[in-house]
Design an enzyme around this catalytic site. Structure first.
Site, short mmCIF file in Angstrom:
data_model
loop_
_atom_site.label_atom_id
_atom_site.label_comp_id
_atom_site.label_asym_id
_atom_site.label_seq_id
_atom_site.Cartn_x
_atom_site.Cartn_y
_atom_site.Cartn_z
N SER A 1 11.51 53.44 -16.42
CA SER A 1 12.76 54.00 -15.93
C SER A 1 12.93 55.42 -16.47
O SER A 1 11.96 56.06 -16.88
CB SER A 1 13.93 53.10 -16.34
OG SER A 1 15.12 53.49 -15.67
N ASN A 2 14.15 55.90 -16.43
CA ASN A 2 14.45 57.26 -16.90
C ASN A 2 15.89 57.28 -17.39
O ASN A 2 16.65 56.35 -17.14
CB ASN A 2 14.22 58.27 -15.76
CG ASN A 2 15.14 58.01 -14.58
OD1 ASN A 2 16.34 58.22 -14.67
ND2 ASN A 2 14.58 57.53 -13.48
#
Lengths: 211, 211
Positions: free
Chosen positions: A21-22
């Site tokens: 993810s981020n």
């Protein structure tokens, strides 16, 4: 008009409890959705997993992966007049997703990643007379990357910002249109940038950018 | 007594804007920290990135990666009397971390992962007369995994739960001690499980589990 807003990160799972993810918090997208709704537009907000409540007067659909965002965005697009694509869509996903939690093994693990579908590119291809705003998050030669993105994805505006924006309430951003910066924000509230973008969209006519 | 609580996920970055993580919300750990503080204990909470405010009366140190959690937990451990380790610590991290955003490439990307340090194992090894509670999040044969964890990590209690607990306010959990379930929770508020765990810790004497 009817405006699609995408927001937040995506999660690309390798097993039931681990993902790529981020750090996107969704704040920019939620600010855009709010600004558009307050300006009287009909807003559909597609959001990845974030800890923000649904903005008043906005239809919200929560998604998790890039594939889900792609499906929902492309499904909605024919009914929309414009989109502000703030979501930080994962560019890669694990090629395989294990149904059970991967056991810890000694030594290295090779994770095979494949590209996700490019949501913004697809929206740009099916754009017609719609308006489209994209975001470029860059760490290197940002201006060049932003302009490439503007062209390749058939955008009306591209907003260049950096990782410092993640999760923050304020941001630095350069807004490009047709090769030039049309607005620079420094330490601006995301709400203010959002209101500016909605106004800027309203100021465009509906003829395609390139005829 | 002085209680260390770990909470939340860790993030293991591959570049400035992408990481491996997990859906831990930190709620169980924050509930434990609150319960321990209300019971009059001195609490140090080490938390990964979560959207929860610092609990009243608790010293909070925010960490991001498994390596940071390992460093802070091991540094604090000699001064502590007990630990409740709820953090969902990433088991793998990218072997290399790029200083700039990785460019999208066509085709597959091979991500080389290496194991992080096992924080709970290290706490167990340096345990002495301290008390240690661990969590096992399992999708397969949970009981067996939980008991293995209990033994290998030198725990006083292990709490077995499943991915459905992630982000929820309520949970199913089986608490094991010395090979047997000592408490089952079904649809219990995390606050209630937290209070029970703090009381259970208080009920243990300080002699090492195995003499």
């Amino acid at each position: 008009v009817r405006i699609l807003v995408t927001a937040g990160p995506t999660r690309e799972y390798l097993d039931p409890v681990r993902f790529l993810s981020n750090p996107s918090s969704g704040r920019m997208g939620f600010a855009c959705a709010k600004a558009a709704a307050r300006a009287g537009h009909e807003v559909l907000l597609l959001s990845g997993p974030v800890d923000l409540p649904d903005p008043a007067g906005v239809r919200v659909v929560r998604i998790e992966s890039a594939a889900e965002l792609h499906r929902e965005a492309l499904r909605a697009w024919p009914r929309m007049d414009a989109a502000i694509a703030t979501a930080a869509v994962g560019d890669w996903r694990p090629k395989a997703r294990s149904a059970t939690k991967l056991k810890k093994t000694d030594g290295e693990l090779l994770l095979r990643l494949v590209r996700t579908k490019d949501v913004l590119l697809e929206l740009g291809r099916r754009k017609g007379g719609r308006r489209l705003v994209g975001f470029a998050l860059e760490t290197g030669d940002g201006a060049r990357q932003a302009l490439l993105k503007y062209e390749r994805k058939n955008l009306d505006f591209v907003v260049l910002n950096g990782p410092a924006s993640f999760g923050a309430g304020r941001m630095d951003a350069d807004v490009y249109r047709e090769g030039a910066v049309v607005r620079r924000f420094r330490g601006a509230a995301k709400d203010a940038v959002a209101r500016w973008l909605v106004s800027a969209l309203e100021g465009l006519d509906r003829t395609p950018r390139r005829s």
